[in-house]
Design a protein around this motif. Sequence first.
Motif, PDB file in Angstrom:
ATOM      1  N   LEU A  29      68.025  19.503 -21.459  1.00  0.00           N
ATOM      2  CA  LEU A  29      67.243  19.820 -20.497  1.00  0.00           C
ATOM      3  C   LEU A  29      65.883  20.296 -21.300  1.00  0.00           C
ATOM      4  CD1 LEU A  29      69.301  20.697 -17.377  1.00  0.00           C
ATOM      5  CD2 LEU A  29      68.561  18.493 -18.197  1.00  0.00           C
ATOM      6  N   THR A  30      64.657  20.009 -20.537  1.00  0.00           N
ATOM      7  CA  THR A  30      63.454  20.726 -20.578  1.00  0.00           C
ATOM      8  C   THR A  30      63.618  21.929 -19.659  1.00  0.00           C
ATOM      9  OG1 THR A  30      62.435  19.481 -18.830  1.00  0.00           O
ATOM     10  CG2 THR A  30      62.166  18.594 -20.968  1.00  0.00           C
ATOM     11  N   ALA A 220      66.526  13.497 -21.243  1.00  0.00           N
ATOM     12  CA  ALA A 220      66.766  14.962 -20.805  1.00  0.00           C
ATOM     13  C   ALA A 220      66.862  15.114 -19.499  1.00  0.00           C
ATOM     14  CB  ALA A 220      65.183  15.412 -21.360  1.00  0.00           C
ATOM     15  N   SER A 268      61.799  16.068 -16.229  1.00  0.00           N
ATOM     16  CA  SER A 268      61.624  16.022 -17.563  1.00  0.00           C
ATOM     17  C   SER A 268      60.874  14.920 -18.043  1.00  0.00           C
ATOM     18  CB  SER A 268      63.110  15.720 -18.499  1.00  0.00           C
ATOM     19  OG  SER A 268      63.845  16.950 -18.606  1.00  0.00           O
ATOM     20  N   VAL A 272      59.543  13.310 -21.647  1.00  0.00           N
ATOM     21  CA  VAL A 272      59.956  12.146 -22.324  1.00  0.00           C
ATOM     22  C   VAL A 272      59.128  10.985 -22.637  1.00  0.00           C
ATOM     23  CG1 VAL A 272      61.603  10.257 -21.703  1.00  0.00           C
ATOM     24  CG2 VAL A 272      62.386  12.570 -21.285  1.00  0.00           C
TER      25      VAL A 272
END
Length: 388
Positions: A29-30, A220, A268, A272
């Motif tokens: 994950l962001t 993500a 995200s 991305v």
Amino acid sequence: MLDNLQKFVHLKRETAEINLDPLQRGGILTPEAREALMEWGDGYSVCDFCAGILDRIKNPPIEDFVHGALPEFLGTDQVRITHGAREGMFAAIHALCEKGDWIVVDGNAHYTTILAAERAGCKIEYVPSSKEPDYAISAEGYADAIERAYEHKGNVSMAVLTYPDGNYGNLADAKAVAGVCHDYSVPVMLNGAYSVGRMPVAARALDADIIVGSGHKSMAASGPVGVIGAADEYANVIFRPSSLKKNKEVELLGCTVRGAPLLTLMASFPQVVERVKRWDDEVDKARWFSAGLEKLGMVQQGDRPHNHDLMFFLAENLYEISKTAKKGRFFLYRDLKERGICGIKPGLTRQFKLSTFGLSREDLGKALAAFEEIIESHKQGAGGKETS
Ligand SMILES: *Cc1c(COP(=O)(O)O)cnc(C)c1O
């Protein structure tokens, strides 16, 4: 079984600093997605302002995401959210193919493609890959497979290309495959579980009719979440409305992702979109890392030079070490873990896959150094670095 329930609570996850697991690299994950996960974690959290169609929700801006941003990103006409790549493949097969039809599938396909076909009652004709070390899938192989299916008096209603496949990270010539299949009027579905969200991939540019992606694999997102895109001609069938329930699409059982996973995918997405533009650097890093491992005696399989971060290696030297090392074949997992590296399945030594996606050259350098150290430490007379 209802005593000692506390063991389900306060669980911590154990991972190393550098994770090489192909399954996990693209799903990290962001910070923004992690924030979304907390904020939207309650069940049905996205439904506060829903008027009956999930992908038309304006607050949060799911409509702009699904009907604006994603079709452009995937280079396709229409997009919907799914629970993953497999659910997308199943929806397309179930909608477009009749029971008993044949589906032509590349020999490197993921098991979920096979199960999607099986669940839809379809038969499979494989396009075999070339033998080791390339495991290549050719466009001509699709023509041969379609012809073979015709010999069984079958109707061929779809072709699937795994792009890239999840074992070798091979990127076949998708456009050539689509060309061949279209000559037989067979629609082509790209399984982009390992491409959508990692590298530029536009269905239209590859002449693909349908494309699926995996949010938790390559976008993500926390998941389960995925995307399916289709050209209008097929989208109108896959996303056909129910005849019984207004505003609900049958193949999606009305609504798919009804909470946090979708919000992580959205949160995200800006990053991305940016990371896909840096794909050339990801390929450079993968090739550099592969060359480093080969210097140490391992041999990369699949496309050479490689065009993807997912790579498969043969490692006879590590296999030899496993025969005498303490803990046997688990030595590699243990020795890597001691050096802050995880992601190669415990017990594997002779062959394994890994991914360099999103790792810095510094971290990849550390990983190479770890492999080197491990090999050195097990050399005859070195005594090994046996700690347990
Ligand atoms: C991981 C993977 C899948 C499954 O993806 P989900 O989103 O979990 O369904 C399908 N195909 C390939 C090639 C994969 O690597």
